[in-house]
Design a protein around this motif. Structure first.
Motif, PDB file in Angstrom:
ATOM      1  N   ALA A 114       0.552  -1.080  -0.725  1.00 58.23           N
ATOM      2  CA  ALA A 114      -0.383  -0.334   0.195  1.00 58.23           C
ATOM      3  C   ALA A 114       0.998   1.530   0.296  1.00 58.23           C
ATOM      4  O   ALA A 114       0.903   2.305  -0.914  1.00 58.23           O
ATOM      5  CB  ALA A 114      -1.025  -0.111   1.136  1.00 58.23           C
ATOM      6  N   LEU A 117       2.578   1.699  -3.579  1.00 55.65           N
ATOM      7  CA  LEU A 117       1.577   2.293  -4.348  1.00 55.65           C
ATOM      8  C   LEU A 117       0.615   3.814  -3.798  1.00 55.65           C
ATOM      9  O   LEU A 117       1.146   4.615  -4.722  1.00 55.65           O
ATOM     10  CB  LEU A 117       0.193   1.716  -4.017  1.00 55.65           C
ATOM     11  N   GLN A 118       1.141   4.283  -2.995  1.00 53.37           N
ATOM     12  CA  GLN A 118       0.805   5.990  -2.475  1.00 53.37           C
ATOM     13  C   GLN A 118       1.850   6.295  -2.918  1.00 53.37           C
ATOM     14  O   GLN A 118       1.486   7.961  -3.260  1.00 53.37           O
ATOM     15  CB  GLN A 118       0.363   6.128  -1.064  1.00 53.37           C
ATOM     16  N   SER A 135      -5.625  -4.748  -0.257  1.00 53.05           N
ATOM     17  CA  SER A 135      -5.595  -4.340  -2.178  1.00 53.05           C
ATOM     18  C   SER A 135      -6.190  -3.263  -1.701  1.00 53.05           C
ATOM     19  O   SER A 135      -5.690  -1.933  -0.821  1.00 53.05           O
ATOM     20  CB  SER A 135      -7.253  -4.563  -1.322  1.00 53.05           C
ATOM     21  N   PRO A 136      -5.930  -2.265  -3.208  1.00 53.07           N
ATOM     22  CA  PRO A 136      -5.636  -1.062  -3.594  1.00 53.07           C
ATOM     23  C   PRO A 136      -6.945   0.089  -2.505  1.00 53.07           C
ATOM     24  O   PRO A 136      -7.090   1.192  -2.602  1.00 53.07           O
ATOM     25  CB  PRO A 136      -5.714  -0.359  -4.960  1.00 53.07           C
ATOM     26  N   TYR A 137      -7.819  -0.715  -2.177  1.00 51.45           N
ATOM     27  CA  TYR A 137      -9.125  -0.268  -1.952  1.00 51.45           C
ATOM     28  C   TYR A 137      -9.136   0.119  -0.489  1.00 51.45           C
ATOM     29  O   TYR A 137     -10.136  -0.070   0.574  1.00 51.45           O
ATOM     30  CB  TYR A 137     -10.878  -0.925  -2.108  1.00 51.45           C
ATOM     31  N   ASP A 247      -6.827   4.775  -0.908  1.00 51.55           N
ATOM     32  CA  ASP A 247      -7.508   4.517  -1.715  1.00 51.55           C
ATOM     33  C   ASP A 247      -7.207   4.132  -3.595  1.00 51.55           C
ATOM     34  O   ASP A 247      -6.191   6.017  -2.887  1.00 51.55           O
ATOM     35  CB  ASP A 247      -9.050   4.903  -2.450  1.00 51.55           C
ATOM     36  N   ALA A 248      -5.793   3.518  -3.281  1.00 50.83           N
ATOM     37  CA  ALA A 248      -4.817   3.945  -4.327  1.00 50.83           C
ATOM     38  C   ALA A 248      -5.348   3.478  -6.141  1.00 50.83           C
ATOM     39  O   ALA A 248      -4.469   3.754  -6.481  1.00 50.83           O
ATOM     40  CB  ALA A 248      -3.690   2.861  -3.679  1.00 50.83           C
ATOM     41  N   SER A 249      -7.047   3.198  -6.008  1.00 50.94           N
ATOM     42  CA  SER A 249      -7.028   3.135  -7.564  1.00 50.94           C
ATOM     43  C   SER A 249      -6.289   3.700  -8.583  1.00 50.94           C
ATOM     44  O   SER A 249      -6.876   3.432  -9.181  1.00 50.94           O
ATOM     45  CB  SER A 249      -8.367   2.431  -7.303  1.00 50.94           C
ATOM     46  N   THR A 306      -7.430  -6.469  -6.448  1.00 55.97           N
ATOM     47  CA  THR A 306      -6.272  -6.119  -6.740  1.00 55.97           C
ATOM     48  C   THR A 306      -6.120  -6.260  -8.191  1.00 55.97           C
ATOM     49  O   THR A 306      -5.325  -5.727  -9.072  1.00 55.97           O
ATOM     50  CB  THR A 306      -5.143  -6.770  -6.287  1.00 55.97           C
ATOM     51  N   VAL A 309      -8.023  -3.736 -10.282  1.00 52.19           N
ATOM     52  CA  VAL A 309      -7.024  -2.794 -10.716  1.00 52.19           C
ATOM     53  C   VAL A 309      -6.010  -3.610 -11.623  1.00 52.19           C
ATOM     54  O   VAL A 309      -5.999  -1.970 -12.173  1.00 52.19           O
ATOM     55  CB  VAL A 309      -7.142  -2.762  -9.790  1.00 52.19           C
TER      56      VAL A 309
END
Length: 370
Positions: A114, A117-118, A135-137, A247-249, A306, A309
């Motif tokens: 996470a 991703l951020q 998860s990206p969420y 939320d990294a989507s 995941t 996305v």
């Protein structure tokens, strides 16, 4: 701190906080970014967990393992969960800046996934390796498409963590006497059944380097009118992964798109479509009473989210390689190190010359017989 041969530790002063890192003896500080790898650990862990992989990577790479705030040797500064994991990703950026590394290949495991991703949403990155990532969420409280189940993220955050585990972290418990001892949590959630290592004491040591001070692990909780009666608070590690904050989507819209390697095991007991640590799944399994059913409290499909996305990332022109390891748990770099090493070197373009990009629709699936 137990250090393996060729691994050294030091503190780095950044403009945000003091950060602990591990490095390899002999790594060249002038190594260019395209041969620099930064490793970011999971929750309930520290940089110590990366030492075998650090030893195994080629000597002409520069490899750094970073302790997140509240873990390992890094300052135990509180986590503002309302920023999602940005406190962590900004700390990583500040650490790399202090080391005069403008960008790098980032490897993130669990929570570290996470963070990576951020980081990629906010800073340039050469590639992202996501090992058993959240998860990206976020963790808990979302439907398959990422929409939130309740407006307060009921069943998410600091309240999901067993208080007995927290007390055993405080007590630095290394025993096997209870399911909530860090050693047994490692055996049941971090690795698949059958894994053994002469370094297990070091992996438990990494877990015990978790700060349980206010604002660190796991974080606070607040009452909720929704089942199971609590929701994510505003401080601490686990709350930072609540979907209202993380939320990294939006990585789907990155330009340019760095290549992504997704490594995960089919026997992961922590991050899966049926995680026993996810509140709604615990309700569906009868572990928690009075579950209101799948319409009001659907279990989170973490791996499927995941994949959705990353498929969208691939469809938008990004390169995604999936390495799915049969029978492997939450720690592929410990359980199947050679496969992880090979896949990582491929995505960073090692082996003498840049690797040819995989076709946009290609995924590499590695089974237990590979």
């Amino acid at each position: 701190m137990t250090l393996f041969d060729g691994i050294t530790s030091r503190l780095v002063e950044t403009d945000r906080l003091t950060v602990g890192i591990l490095e390899r003896t002999g790594d060249d500080v002038t190594t260019p970014p395209e041969r620099t790898v930064a490793l970011v650990h999971d929750s309930l862990s520290s940089s110590l967990i990366w030492q075998e992989l650090m030893q195994d990577l080629p000597s002409d790479l520069r490899v750094i393992a970073i302790d997140l705030r509240g873990f390992g040797a890094t300052e135990h500064a509180p986590v503002d969960a309302t920023r999602g994991v940005r406190d962590f990703s900004d700390d990583v950026a500040a650490t790399l800046a202090a080391l005069e590394i403008p960008t790098a290949h980032l490897v993130g495991w669990g929570l570290g996934g996470a963070v990576v991703l951020q980081y990629a949403l906010d800073h340039p990155v050469l590639s992202m390796t996501l090992q058993a990532p959240v998860s990206p969420y976020g963790f808990g409280g979302t439907r398959r498409d990422g929409t939130r189940v309740t407006d307060d993220d009921a069943g998410c955050g600091g309240g999901t963590i067993d208080p007995d585990l927290i007390q055993r972290l405080i007590d630095r418990d290394t025993s096997e006497e209870a399911p909530t001892s860090p050693r047994n949590v490692f055996r049941s959630l971090f690795v698949a059944s059958g894994y053994s290592s002469t370094y297990e004491d070091v992996w438990v040591e990494a877990m015990l380097a978790t700060s349980t001070a206010t604002g660190n692990y796991p974080g606070d909780e607040v009452p909720s009118p929704h089942w199971p009666g609590y929701a994510a608070g505003t401080t601490g590690v686990v709350n930072a992964l609540a979907p209202r904050y993380f939320d990294a989507s939006a990585i789907v819209d990155l330009s340019p798109k760095p290549p992504i390697l997704w490594v995960h095991g089919t026997a992961d007991a922590l991050v899966s479509d049926a995680s026993p640590w996810e509140t709604n799944q615990r309700g569906a399994a009868g572990i928690l009473a009075d579950w209101p059913g799948p319409d009001l409290a659907p279990p989170q499909e973490m791996v499927s989210q995941t994949r959705d996305v990353l498929e969208a990332y691939r469809a938008a022109g990004g390169q995604v390689t999936e390495v799915r390891l049969e029978g492997v748990g939450h720690s592929p770099h410990l359980e199947r190190p050679s496969e992880v090493r090979r896949a990582l070197l491929s995505v960073i373009g090692y082996i003498g010359q840049p690797a040819s990009p995989a076709p946009p629709t290609e995924a590499i699936i590695i089974s237990s017989s590979d």
